[in-house]
Enzyme design. Sequence first.
Site, short mmCIF file in Angstrom:
data_model
loop_
_atom_site.label_atom_id
_atom_site.label_comp_id
_atom_site.label_asym_id
_atom_site.label_seq_id
_atom_site.Cartn_x
_atom_site.Cartn_y
_atom_site.Cartn_z
N ASP A 44 39.52 32.61 26.11
CA ASP A 44 39.84 31.80 24.93
C ASP A 44 41.26 32.09 24.45
O ASP A 44 42.00 31.20 24.05
CB ASP A 44 38.85 32.10 23.79
CG ASP A 44 37.46 31.62 24.13
OD1 ASP A 44 37.35 30.77 25.04
OD2 ASP A 44 36.50 32.10 23.52
N LEU A 90 25.04 5.02 53.37
CA LEU A 90 24.28 5.80 54.35
C LEU A 90 22.99 5.09 54.68
O LEU A 90 22.31 4.59 53.78
CB LEU A 90 23.89 7.14 53.70
CG LEU A 90 24.77 8.34 53.91
CD1 LEU A 90 24.23 9.51 53.10
CD2 LEU A 90 24.81 8.72 55.37
N GLU A 121 23.15 18.87 54.94
CA GLU A 121 23.28 19.28 53.53
C GLU A 121 22.32 18.47 52.67
O GLU A 121 21.87 17.40 53.08
CB GLU A 121 24.70 19.11 53.03
CG GLU A 121 25.20 17.68 53.02
CD GLU A 121 26.66 17.57 52.59
OE1 GLU A 121 26.98 18.00 51.49
OE2 GLU A 121 27.46 17.06 53.39
N LYS A 123 20.97 15.93 49.85
CA LYS A 123 21.50 14.68 49.30
C LYS A 123 21.26 14.71 47.80
O LYS A 123 20.13 14.62 47.33
CB LYS A 123 20.79 13.49 49.94
CG LYS A 123 21.40 12.20 49.48
CD LYS A 123 20.93 11.02 50.28
CE LYS A 123 21.67 9.78 49.82
NZ LYS A 123 21.66 9.59 48.37
N LYS A 298 24.88 14.81 59.59
CA LYS A 298 26.11 14.16 60.08
C LYS A 298 26.49 14.80 61.40
O LYS A 298 26.45 16.04 61.51
CB LYS A 298 27.26 14.37 59.10
CG LYS A 298 27.07 13.66 57.78
CD LYS A 298 28.18 13.96 56.80
CE LYS A 298 27.83 13.34 55.46
NZ LYS A 298 28.69 13.80 54.38
N LYS A 322 15.11 10.96 53.68
CA LYS A 322 14.67 10.98 52.30
C LYS A 322 13.29 11.64 52.16
O LYS A 322 12.42 11.47 53.01
CB LYS A 322 14.58 9.55 51.74
CG LYS A 322 15.90 8.79 51.77
CD LYS A 322 16.91 9.30 50.78
CE LYS A 322 16.80 8.68 49.42
NZ LYS A 322 17.25 7.31 49.29
N CYS A 416 -13.91 16.45 19.00
CA CYS A 416 -13.75 16.75 20.43
C CYS A 416 -14.68 15.85 21.25
O CYS A 416 -15.89 15.79 20.97
CB CYS A 416 -14.08 18.23 20.67
SG CYS A 416 -14.17 18.63 22.42
N CYS A 434 -9.30 21.43 19.92
CA CYS A 434 -10.72 21.39 19.60
C CYS A 434 -11.05 22.75 18.99
O CYS A 434 -10.64 23.79 19.52
CB CYS A 434 -11.52 21.16 20.88
SG CYS A 434 -13.19 21.82 20.83
N1 5U1 Z 1 25.64 14.97 50.81
C1 5U1 Z 1 26.09 13.74 51.10
N2 5U1 Z 1 25.82 12.68 50.36
N3 5U1 Z 1 26.43 11.65 50.95
C2 5U1 Z 1 26.48 10.34 50.58
N4 5U1 Z 1 26.86 13.42 52.14
C3 5U1 Z 1 27.10 12.09 52.06
N5 5U1 Z 1 27.81 11.28 52.84
C4 5U1 Z 1 27.90 9.98 52.52
C5 5U1 Z 1 27.23 9.47 51.38
C6 5U1 Z 1 27.30 8.04 51.03
O1 5U1 Z 1 28.61 9.10 53.27
C7 5U1 Z 1 29.26 9.56 54.44
C8 5U1 Z 1 28.32 9.58 55.59
C9 5U1 Z 1 30.40 8.64 54.70
#
Ligand code: 5U1
Length: 677
Positions: A44, A90, A121, A123, A298, A322, A416, A434
């Site tokens: 700060d 995607l 990774e 989503k 990917k 998903k 009740c 109750c």
């Molecule tokens: N984690 C992640 N989310 N996401 C969304 N990677 C990622 N890559 C994306 C999108 C739309 O697009 C690339 C594959 C281009």
Amino acid sequence: MTAHENLAPEAIVQRAELLRRLIERYNHSYYVLDSSEVPDGEYDLRLRELQELESRFPQLATPDSPTQRVGTAPAAAFAELRHGLPMLSLDNAFSEAEVRDFDRRIRERLAHMASLRYCVEPKLDGLAVNVTYLDGHYARAATRGDGEKGEDITANLKTIRSLPLRLRTDKPPRVLEVRGEVFMPIAGFRRFNEQATERGEKPFVNPRNAAAGSLRQLDPRISAARPLDLFAYGVGEVQGGSLPGRQGELLEELRRLGLRVCPLVRTVESIEGCLEYFRQIGQVRHQLAYQIDGVVYKVDDFGAQRELGFVSRAPRWAIAHKFPAEEALTKVRGVEFQVGRTGAMTPVARLDPVQVGGVTVSNATLHNIEELRRKDVRVGDTVVVRRAGDVIPEVVEVLREYRAVVAPPIELPMFCPVCGSAVERSGDQAVARCTGGRRCAAQRREEIKHFASRRALDIRGLGEKLVDRLVEADLVRTPADLFDLDLHALAKIERMGERSARKLLASIEAAKSTTLPRFLNALGIRDVGEATAAALAEHFGELGPLRGATPGEIQSVPDVGPIVAANVVGYFHDPENTVILERLLAHGIHWTRLTAARKHEGRLVGKVFVLTGALSRYTRESATAAIAARGAKVSTSVSKRTDYLVSGVDPGSKIEKAQALGVPILDEEAFEKLLAS
Ligand code: 5U1
């Protein structure tokens, strides 16, 4: 006179630059690495010094100065910004078969390649954004929009503290577009909603809506006050600089440049590795600090990505796997009140059966009468139902626009529905109860279910259905009655053969040998769960001293307040409870005394643990309870005094600190072994 009064102009410029660098570094440690480099007071002080300098010499206030994050005045409308390179979408996969198809298509096209690595990774369930850095300075930011152009959210995104306003390099690319996901961490979302409800405002339905609603504010000062964060997952346009040739390495580089990258990113050797990752993340997803709706795979190698190319707007080299949807729409057929162990009346919506999170849901909780009123659920309404992990399905909201016939509001019953006793709701309490106590069959049933449950006495084979039958047949009215059961009594239970009866009796016998924390948890004292039971056992060592303790003595136990203390004293002074307790002890329920001698024998007595990341088989509370039951303690931060760091998935920066201090780091398996030893 300020400290800068006597400084020469060049020295003031240098001082301002030094302060900016220092504060940027502190911000990076705090917001990106989750570790604090200096005490809050020091931070700060430096920030105020810079603010003072900039207000005296406004020409020093560069747009990327850390003082410029507070949010500027509102805009009339969002301007449009064109992305340097289009933002792709995607494709989704909802099953293993679809994921295998994706991999097969890739291998067919890349038949000449010997091996195929994937970068994987989570989503994030947030909002995709494009952030542009020019010569390493934050220049602008846009929402995804239609993929070609989005809304200009430069001022809003600047308020996200984990986003660097200057890249941490001396040789930045001339242009760098960073692609990422803005999200609201779950804890911040809950806090924000509590405050919104207190102010009488409508809370957000989920963290995703909260993130989107917060970013799309024409007044960036509103965004500044919201707890938003950002994970970078890729790049768009890059000019005047080069980046690594693989996705995993690119993310490492973005991390080095000061961006926050999800710590759960991994590279795997094949599609089997992807599927294994999906399963692992699925197990811990509800313990993560942020909401995710799947994982992304990917192709790691950018050369291979280029070869694969796109189909319309989606790359062939990536897919989102998903999780099953956790929310669905259905209709309310009725609302009933369920009576719990302590008499709490929970409104439950009976629904048209619907698939949510991979299972069929036909009942969903409305939590309490306050929530029922706030959501204004009525029979015939169309509602959003949510089922997240092991959590009981809940009604999230009513879709008012679908309400055709207006049924009357649901009222709290005066009596009740199970035993007819009066229902009581004191003062401003959200919970109605109750008043029947053990006269109410529902309360008796729930008390016994809790007593026998896995984290209490753990009576194997005594499931919920069987408890219902035992209570219905009036063979068991209190937990103590379980120990009076014999073959003759069990013969009265329909469809129970002699073999099952013998097995159940053996389980009941085995459960007599337990631990004090389990026993205290099993008693079902109001507000005394696993962690409090463990803390009480640890403090008092035996049942006797706890039974005789005053509220003041009980309150000296860590994390025990006056309400819990009053409940504990109330429980042990109740004549009916006393009889049950004596009967239980007379039946031979026992545990090993935590005597001073034994305390010193235990390997873990006095040890200090720190927990980080999500464990798959423990919640934070149950891990804490397991540690406390062995005479050890849990601390929140790693220091020289820490004996073990237990690290789950998504561990955060405590790992680095533990490594630096030489503190042993245990994964879940090693932790379990240590507990068992
Ligand atoms: N984690 C992640 N989310 N996401 C969304 N990677 C990622 N890559 C994306 C999108 C739309 O697009 C690339 C594959 C281009």
